[in-house]
Enzyme design. Sequence first.
Site, PDB file in Angstrom:
ATOM      1  N   ASN A 164       4.847   1.054   3.440  1.00 45.23           N
ATOM      2  CA  ASN A 164       5.399   2.406   3.264  1.00 45.23           C
ATOM      3  C   ASN A 164       6.551   2.404   2.256  1.00 45.23           C
ATOM      4  O   ASN A 164       7.601   2.974   2.509  1.00 45.23           O
ATOM      5  CB  ASN A 164       5.869   2.974   4.604  1.00 45.23           C
ATOM      6  CG  ASN A 164       6.023   4.484   4.556  1.00 45.23           C
ATOM      7  OD1 ASN A 164       5.343   5.154   3.794  1.00 45.23           O
ATOM      8  ND2 ASN A 164       6.912   5.018   5.364  1.00 45.23           N
TER       9      ASN A 164
ATOM     10  N   ARG B 244      10.748  -0.153  -5.891  1.00 42.53           N
ATOM     11  CA  ARG B 244      11.734  -0.421  -4.847  1.00 42.53           C
ATOM     12  C   ARG B 244      11.471  -1.754  -4.164  1.00 42.53           C
ATOM     13  O   ARG B 244      12.404  -2.486  -3.818  1.00 42.53           O
ATOM     14  CB  ARG B 244      11.714   0.714  -3.818  1.00 42.53           C
ATOM     15  CG  ARG B 244      12.959   0.764  -3.033  1.00 42.53           C
ATOM     16  CD  ARG B 244      13.156   2.055  -2.267  1.00 42.53           C
ATOM     17  NE  ARG B 244      14.168   1.792  -1.282  1.00 42.53           N
ATOM     18  CZ  ARG B 244      13.903   1.368  -0.052  1.00 42.53           C
ATOM     19  NH1 ARG B 244      12.654   1.247   0.336  1.00 42.53           N
ATOM     20  NH2 ARG B 244      14.875   1.086   0.767  1.00 42.53           N
TER      21      ARG B 244
ATOM     22  N   ARG C 210      12.245  -2.144   8.173  1.00 43.41           N
ATOM     23  CA  ARG C 210      11.509  -3.415   8.112  1.00 43.41           C
ATOM     24  C   ARG C 210      12.414  -4.598   8.428  1.00 43.41           C
ATOM     25  O   ARG C 210      11.930  -5.727   8.585  1.00 43.41           O
ATOM     26  CB  ARG C 210      10.897  -3.592   6.727  1.00 43.41           C
ATOM     27  CG  ARG C 210      10.063  -2.401   6.287  1.00 43.41           C
ATOM     28  CD  ARG C 210       9.834  -2.407   4.793  1.00 43.41           C
ATOM     29  NE  ARG C 210       9.354  -1.127   4.299  1.00 43.41           N
ATOM     30  CZ  ARG C 210      10.149  -0.102   4.025  1.00 43.41           C
ATOM     31  NH1 ARG C 210      11.454  -0.213   4.186  1.00 43.41           N
ATOM     32  NH2 ARG C 210       9.649   1.033   3.598  1.00 43.41           N
TER      33      ARG C 210
ATOM     34  N   LYS D  85      -3.399  -3.853   6.625  1.00 40.98           N
ATOM     35  CA  LYS D  85      -3.221  -3.869   5.172  1.00 40.98           C
ATOM     36  C   LYS D  85      -2.379  -5.052   4.723  1.00 40.98           C
ATOM     37  O   LYS D  85      -2.705  -5.734   3.753  1.00 40.98           O
ATOM     38  CB  LYS D  85      -2.589  -2.542   4.725  1.00 40.98           C
ATOM     39  CG  LYS D  85      -2.717  -2.251   3.255  1.00 40.98           C
ATOM     40  CD  LYS D  85      -1.679  -2.964   2.456  1.00 40.98           C
ATOM     41  CE  LYS D  85      -1.770  -2.621   0.984  1.00 40.98           C
ATOM     42  NZ  LYS D  85      -0.676  -3.283   0.255  1.00 40.98           N
TER      43      LYS D  85
ATOM     44  N   PRO E 293      -7.720  -5.274   0.686  1.00 38.42           N
ATOM     45  CA  PRO E 293      -6.626  -4.429   1.172  1.00 38.42           C
ATOM     46  C   PRO E 293      -6.858  -2.964   0.801  1.00 38.42           C
ATOM     47  O   PRO E 293      -7.216  -2.658  -0.340  1.00 38.42           O
ATOM     48  CB  PRO E 293      -5.394  -4.964   0.420  1.00 38.42           C
ATOM     49  CG  PRO E 293      -5.810  -6.274  -0.162  1.00 38.42           C
ATOM     50  CD  PRO E 293      -7.280  -6.208  -0.362  1.00 38.42           C
TER      51      PRO E 293
ATOM     52  N   ASP F 173      -4.815   0.417   0.641  1.00 37.22           N
ATOM     53  CA  ASP F 173      -3.585   1.200   0.738  1.00 37.22           C
ATOM     54  C   ASP F 173      -3.915   2.662   0.442  1.00 37.22           C
ATOM     55  O   ASP F 173      -5.076   3.029   0.320  1.00 37.22           O
ATOM     56  CB  ASP F 173      -2.518   0.656  -0.220  1.00 37.22           C
ATOM     57  CG  ASP F 173      -2.949   0.759  -1.675  1.00 37.22           C
ATOM     58  OD1 ASP F 173      -3.942   1.449  -1.969  1.00 37.22           O
ATOM     59  OD2 ASP F 173      -2.300   0.152  -2.535  1.00 37.22           O
TER      60      ASP F 173
END
Length: 294
Positions: free
Chosen positions: A130, A135, A188, A230, A247, A249
């Site tokens: 997320n 970033r 996280r 994922k 994967p 996303d």
Amino acid sequence: MSGTGQIRHTREDMPCVTVKCDCFSAADTLLGGQSFRWTERGGRLCGTAFGRYVEIEQKGSRVTVYGTNREEYDRLWRSYLDMDRDYGQIRRMVTQIEPRLQDSAKYAAGVHILAQEPWEALCSFVISQNNNIPRIRGIIARLCEHFGEPAANCLHAFDPAEGHAFPTPQALARVPEDTFRQFGCGYRSAYLADLAGRVAAGEMDFEYIKKAPIDEARRILLSLRGVGPKVAECALLYGFGRLECFPVDVWIRRALESEFTGGTALIGSPYAGVAQQYIFEYIRRHPNKFVKNK
DNA sequence: GCCCAGGGTGTTT
DNA sequence: AAACACCATGGG
């Protein structure tokens, strides 16, 4: 930084190894979202892996790795860049399953699947959840600069973070959860503290996960907090050499719902992960086609 | 200032 | 099993 007689290596001083590889794009492979540790500067891809800082330059099929020698290239970079695999044949195989990939593979013909270190891939993709790529890169750069060992062979990295190894599990296991927060990891942070602690304690046998039946490998990674389908799939594909992993996303999901509706047929095939990277690269080059609500 | 991101967890239908 | 709220943060 005024010159005080300190020895400084220049770009020209760096030892290097040049190899030839058809069907390879260093930029698409290193900047395409597999790793978050490479930056392009002065026509070179600069970064650190295995605690070694190198700069990679490509001219056509000639690839030059600065900062290494032949022995180290054969031992580390050759497999990291997956230079010995026949990607032409893989492309033929996956386009046979999904002919629409012919178009996207054209944009990503030179993408290889990086063989990253398992810990770096696992940890990086826990951070990725997320989150957006710029970033993610920033967070990982700050963690490397503060908790990663300086690259032994690096006297001149442009950016301090670039010249540091990815932090070891042991180093991150000593980092308080709140410090992860201060580095921008957000919610996280708890996952990272727990993850580093478990890996540092020896609870994860990475070598076994590389060889285990794929569903057992998935099951083991999914037992970690903060690791869902994922993230597990990304870690297995980029860090454990499992090229059958695919994967999904938000971007891939949109692509499978629009231009690549047949792409689901790839799931389970031996090189699904390569096909996924073709699709991801196609999306990256056509960002407006796949924005939300379109 | 808002929207969203290489999602996962825990809870509610 | 499927839908949903919630999570922190800052790049664009």
